[in-house]
Design a protein around this motif. Sequence first.
Motif, PDB file in Angstrom:
ATOM      1  N   ASP A 192       0.780  -1.144  -0.395  1.00 14.93           N
ATOM      2  CA  ASP A 192      -0.119   0.119  -0.139  1.00 14.93           C
ATOM      3  C   ASP A 192       0.682   1.321  -0.137  1.00 14.93           C
ATOM      4  OD1 ASP A 192      -2.458   1.579   0.471  1.00 14.93           O
ATOM      5  OD2 ASP A 192      -1.562   1.646   1.992  1.00 14.93           O
ATOM      6  N   LEU A 193       2.012   1.177   0.296  1.00 16.50           N
ATOM      7  CA  LEU A 193       3.162   2.502   0.860  1.00 16.50           C
ATOM      8  C   LEU A 193       3.643   2.631  -0.685  1.00 16.50           C
ATOM      9  CD1 LEU A 193       4.255   4.314   2.638  1.00 16.50           C
ATOM     10  CD2 LEU A 193       6.055   2.705   3.129  1.00 16.50           C
ATOM     11  N   LEU A 194       4.288   1.748  -1.233  1.00 19.53           N
ATOM     12  CA  LEU A 194       4.493   1.603  -2.467  1.00 19.53           C
ATOM     13  C   LEU A 194       3.850   1.948  -3.297  1.00 19.53           C
ATOM     14  CD1 LEU A 194       6.249  -1.702  -2.188  1.00 19.53           C
ATOM     15  CD2 LEU A 194       7.782   0.765  -2.404  1.00 19.53           C
ATOM     16  N   ALA A 195       2.903   1.342  -3.115  1.00 15.68           N
ATOM     17  CA  ALA A 195       1.563   1.892  -4.612  1.00 15.68           C
ATOM     18  C   ALA A 195       0.793   3.766  -4.512  1.00 15.68           C
ATOM     19  CB  ALA A 195       0.309   0.549  -4.689  1.00 15.68           C
ATOM     20  N   GLY A 196       1.410   3.843  -3.237  1.00 22.09           N
ATOM     21  CA  GLY A 196       0.420   5.397  -2.951  1.00 22.09           C
ATOM     22  C   GLY A 196       1.268   6.082  -3.299  1.00 22.09           C
ATOM     23  N   LEU A 197       2.967   6.276  -3.579  1.00 23.90           N
ATOM     24  CA  LEU A 197       4.048   6.857  -4.021  1.00 23.90           C
ATOM     25  C   LEU A 197       4.540   6.647  -5.425  1.00 23.90           C
ATOM     26  CD1 LEU A 197       6.705   5.722  -1.330  1.00 23.90           C
ATOM     27  CD2 LEU A 197       5.544   7.699  -1.637  1.00 23.90           C
ATOM     28  N   LEU A 198       3.648   4.862  -6.048  1.00 23.14           N
ATOM     29  CA  LEU A 198       3.893   5.297  -7.312  1.00 23.14           C
ATOM     30  C   LEU A 198       2.573   6.071  -7.498  1.00 23.14           C
ATOM     31  CD1 LEU A 198       4.220   3.864 -10.484  1.00 23.14           C
ATOM     32  CD2 LEU A 198       3.209   2.089  -9.492  1.00 23.14           C
ATOM     33  N   ILE A 199       0.972   6.056  -6.894  1.00 21.34           N
ATOM     34  CA  ILE A 199       0.370   6.702  -7.312  1.00 21.34           C
ATOM     35  C   ILE A 199       0.579   8.551  -7.840  1.00 21.34           C
ATOM     36  CG2 ILE A 199      -2.302   7.996  -6.775  1.00 21.34           C
ATOM     37  CD1 ILE A 199      -2.862   4.771  -5.787  1.00 21.34           C
ATOM     38  N   ASP A 200       1.072   8.687  -6.507  1.00 20.19           N
ATOM     39  CA  ASP A 200       1.840  10.341  -7.178  1.00 20.19           C
ATOM     40  C   ASP A 200       2.732  11.388  -7.880  1.00 20.19           C
ATOM     41  OD1 ASP A 200       1.415  10.532  -3.979  1.00 20.19           O
ATOM     42  OD2 ASP A 200       2.871  10.218  -3.109  1.00 20.19           O
ATOM     43  N   GLY A 201       3.220   9.353  -8.712  1.00 21.49           N
ATOM     44  CA  GLY A 201       4.180  10.137  -9.449  1.00 21.49           C
ATOM     45  C   GLY A 201       3.450   9.834 -11.814  1.00 21.49           C
ATOM     46  N   MET A 202       2.106   8.846 -10.594  1.00 20.28           N
ATOM     47  CA  MET A 202       1.093   9.016 -11.991  1.00 20.28           C
ATOM     48  C   MET A 202       0.221  10.498 -11.803  1.00 20.28           C
ATOM     49  SD  MET A 202       0.259   4.844 -12.429  1.00 20.28           S
ATOM     50  CE  MET A 202      -0.097   4.640 -11.290  1.00 20.28           C
ATOM     51  N   GLN A 203       0.368  10.473 -10.672  1.00 21.54           N
ATOM     52  CA  GLN A 203      -1.261  12.004 -11.098  1.00 21.54           C
ATOM     53  C   GLN A 203      -0.350  13.351 -11.326  1.00 21.54           C
ATOM     54  OE1 GLN A 203      -2.522  11.426  -6.935  1.00 21.54           O
ATOM     55  NE2 GLN A 203      -4.431  10.431  -7.927  1.00 21.54           N
ATOM     56  N   ALA A 204       1.263  12.951 -11.486  1.00 20.49           N
ATOM     57  CA  ALA A 204       2.212  14.305 -11.244  1.00 20.49           C
ATOM     58  C   ALA A 204       1.578  14.239 -12.965  1.00 20.49           C
ATOM     59  CB  ALA A 204       3.508  14.457 -10.768  1.00 20.49           C
ATOM     60  N   HIS A 205       1.777  12.909 -13.969  1.00 22.01           N
ATOM     61  CA  HIS A 205       2.225  12.683 -14.639  1.00 22.01           C
ATOM     62  C   HIS A 205       0.999  13.512 -15.876  1.00 22.01           C
ATOM     63  CE1 HIS A 205       6.246  11.652 -17.167  1.00 22.01           C
ATOM     64  NE2 HIS A 205       5.735  11.496 -16.102  1.00 22.01           N
ATOM     65  N   TRP A 206      -0.233  12.330 -15.458  1.00 25.96           N
ATOM     66  CA  TRP A 206      -2.012  12.878 -15.212  1.00 25.96           C
ATOM     67  C   TRP A 206      -2.773  13.414 -14.113  1.00 25.96           C
ATOM     68  CZ3 TRP A 206       0.599   7.506 -16.652  1.00 25.96           C
ATOM     69  CH2 TRP A 206       1.311   7.762 -17.861  1.00 25.96           C
ATOM     70  N   PRO A 207      -2.498  14.537 -13.870  1.00 25.11           N
ATOM     71  CA  PRO A 207      -3.498  14.983 -12.479  1.00 25.11           C
ATOM     72  C   PRO A 207      -4.983  14.445 -12.941  1.00 25.11           C
ATOM     73  CG  PRO A 207      -2.103  16.357 -13.888  1.00 25.11           C
ATOM     74  CD  PRO A 207      -2.114  15.857 -14.672  1.00 25.11           C
ATOM     75  N   GLY A 208      -5.736  14.171 -13.744  1.00 21.63           N
ATOM     76  CA  GLY A 208      -6.704  13.416 -13.458  1.00 21.63           C
ATOM     77  C   GLY A 208      -6.973  11.741 -12.979  1.00 21.63           C
ATOM     78  N   LEU A 209      -5.517  11.299 -12.650  1.00 21.91           N
ATOM     79  CA  LEU A 209      -5.947   9.846 -12.686  1.00 21.91           C
ATOM     80  C   LEU A 209      -6.451   9.609 -11.693  1.00 21.91           C
ATOM     81  CD1 LEU A 209      -3.208   7.251 -14.084  1.00 21.91           C
ATOM     82  CD2 LEU A 209      -3.884   7.380 -11.795  1.00 21.91           C
ATOM     83  N   THR A 210      -7.317   8.476 -11.267  1.00 22.60           N
ATOM     84  CA  THR A 210      -8.300   7.733 -10.791  1.00 22.60           C
ATOM     85  C   THR A 210      -8.077   6.257 -10.522  1.00 22.60           C
ATOM     86  OG1 THR A 210     -10.168   7.774 -11.904  1.00 22.60           O
ATOM     87  CG2 THR A 210      -9.899  10.074  -9.536  1.00 22.60           C
ATOM     88  N   PRO A 211      -6.664   5.794  -9.830  1.00 26.66           N
ATOM     89  CA  PRO A 211      -6.422   4.395 -10.180  1.00 26.66           C
ATOM     90  C   PRO A 211      -7.487   3.464  -9.676  1.00 26.66           C
ATOM     91  CG  PRO A 211      -5.582   5.079  -8.932  1.00 26.66           C
ATOM     92  CD  PRO A 211      -5.537   5.949  -8.873  1.00 26.66           C
TER      93      PRO A 211
ATOM     94  N   GLY B 157      -5.093  -0.044  -0.038  1.00 27.53           N
ATOM     95  CA  GLY B 157      -5.406   0.044   1.105  1.00 27.53           C
ATOM     96  C   GLY B 157      -5.511   2.705   1.275  1.00 27.53           C
ATOM     97  N   PRO B 158      -5.369   2.062   2.308  1.00 25.29           N
ATOM     98  CA  PRO B 158      -5.291   4.064   3.471  1.00 25.29           C
ATOM     99  C   PRO B 158      -3.903   4.536   1.781  1.00 25.29           C
ATOM    100  CG  PRO B 158      -4.446   2.347   4.681  1.00 25.29           C
ATOM    101  CD  PRO B 158      -4.817   1.801   4.076  1.00 25.29           C
ATOM    102  N   GLN B 159      -3.333   3.718   2.109  1.00 28.59           N
ATOM    103  CA  GLN B 159      -2.224   5.384   1.093  1.00 28.59           C
ATOM    104  C   GLN B 159      -2.575   5.366   0.063  1.00 28.59           C
ATOM    105  OE1 GLN B 159       0.119   6.695   2.890  1.00 28.59           O
ATOM    106  NE2 GLN B 159       0.226   5.947   4.816  1.00 28.59           N
ATOM    107  N   MET B 160      -3.339   4.407  -0.473  1.00 31.63           N
ATOM    108  CA  MET B 160      -3.619   4.814  -1.872  1.00 31.63           C
ATOM    109  C   MET B 160      -5.487   5.499  -1.774  1.00 31.63           C
ATOM    110  SD  MET B 160      -2.826   0.654  -3.260  1.00 31.63           S
ATOM    111  CE  MET B 160      -3.352   0.690  -4.654  1.00 31.63           C
ATOM    112  N   ALA B 161      -5.904   5.081  -0.770  1.00 30.06           N
ATOM    113  CA  ALA B 161      -7.270   5.209  -0.529  1.00 30.06           C
ATOM    114  C   ALA B 161      -7.068   7.300  -0.575  1.00 30.06           C
ATOM    115  CB  ALA B 161      -7.808   5.698   0.487  1.00 30.06           C
ATOM    116  N   ARG B 162      -5.924   7.929   0.015  1.00 21.46           N
ATOM    117  CA  ARG B 162      -5.733   8.902  -0.124  1.00 21.46           C
ATOM    118  C   ARG B 162      -5.390   9.288  -1.419  1.00 21.46           C
ATOM    119  NH1 ARG B 162      -1.500   8.756   4.770  1.00 21.46           N
ATOM    120  NH2 ARG B 162      -2.856   7.930   6.782  1.00 21.46           N
ATOM    121  N   ARG B 163      -4.690   9.296  -2.292  1.00 21.60           N
ATOM    122  CA  ARG B 163      -4.746   9.833  -3.124  1.00 21.60           C
ATOM    123  C   ARG B 163      -5.678   9.647  -4.223  1.00 21.60           C
ATOM    124  NH1 ARG B 163      -0.143   7.904   0.102  1.00 21.60           N
ATOM    125  NH2 ARG B 163       1.554   8.861  -0.925  1.00 21.60           N
ATOM    126  N   GLY B 164      -6.817   8.632  -3.789  1.00 21.90           N
ATOM    127  CA  GLY B 164      -8.104   8.944  -4.735  1.00 21.90           C
ATOM    128  C   GLY B 164      -8.234   7.871  -5.222  1.00 21.90           C
TER     129      GLY B 164
END
Length: 387
Positions: free
Chosen positions: A17-36, A41-48
């Motif tokens: 969950d922690l690793l995926a949350g950081l990966l989502i940060d990078g993808m959302q910097a590329h694609w601001p509207g991204l909602t995987p 888990g909770p770290q990912m949920a914080r990123r939408g």
Amino acid sequence: MTVSPRVAMVAGETSGDLLAGLLIDGMQAHWPGLTPCGIGGPQMARRGFDAWWPSEKLAVHGYSMEVLRRLRELLGIRKQLRERLLKDRPDVFIGVDAPDFNLGLEADLRAAGIKTVHFVCPSIWAWRADRIEKIRRSVDHVLCIFPFEPDLLAQHGIAATYVGHPLAGVIPMVPDRAAARAQLGLQESDEVLAILPGSRSSEVEYIAQPFFRAAALIRQARPAIKLVVPAVPALRDRIAQIANACGLGEAVQIVEGQSHAVLAACDATLIASGTATLEAALFKRPMVIGYHMHPLSWWLMRRKQLQPWVGLPNILCRDFVVPELIQDAATPQALCDAALAWLDARHNNPQKIAALEQRFAALHESLRRNTPQLAADAIQKILSPAA
């Protein structure tokens, strides 16, 4: 690709969950509207992230009874997820760790023409080298967190990119011990032992008791020592029960989450083998790695082990820089003696502590990269090869 891609992800357990949350940060910097979407888990949920199932559903321990008891449930979740993704196809599926669950799913999705990425190379260099064929069949690309992995995968025709270890970018090179102690209500003069018995319920059942019995022995030698345990909220009550049963009672300070603060604050740690040991190394903390599992699980794992080390710090340093007490060796007395040796060294042999900190600092530097950006760049190239 200028519009946000449709991304599905599966991350199992707290570390994934922690690793995926950081990966989502990078993808959302590329694609601001991204909602995987998918399992997270909770770290990912914080990123939408849209979690169809919580990541804790995938948390299993060992290879025998623990898995067999939940196999039907896990296979059912994977079947439902596969059907949903094949019906409503994502542009890319990213499996974060959890190879037993993800590789089979990735193989089915890839066969159906969906791009697949696996984040964190399965430890084929440590054990289960037979997995290499399954990886080649299942994934279009592997995002590697250790620098030697892409060359190893390339030998087997598997495309991969080294993106660094995301924790090496999150954890500071020089941790702020004073701030961490203040956050936890500890004094600068306190001697602090961190106890990390794992983030899965099955780990806690096997490991917490010998850890707490060791801590009780340590308190006999050092009555003033502070014992701090970071706990997953769902496991806090069970951890408290085991601590009480071992005679520790109010002597243990159990905090929800805050594992990084606990590691930054401690003088040494008793810690279960897993990602947390690498976190402890990045915090430059002396540790005793312990682990215990079902006897059949242990027998199966030992048959497939390729290296003499089990703990990640030792594997990456290619040396027993910290003690490992695994299975029958993980007795309370042995764990106590190994922890006391580190605590004694702080006063009697500071050169030993300094040498360990230098080894861990060099390891930290080797793993530091802009992981979110590098991972997102690799995913973008997979989606748009001509870009």
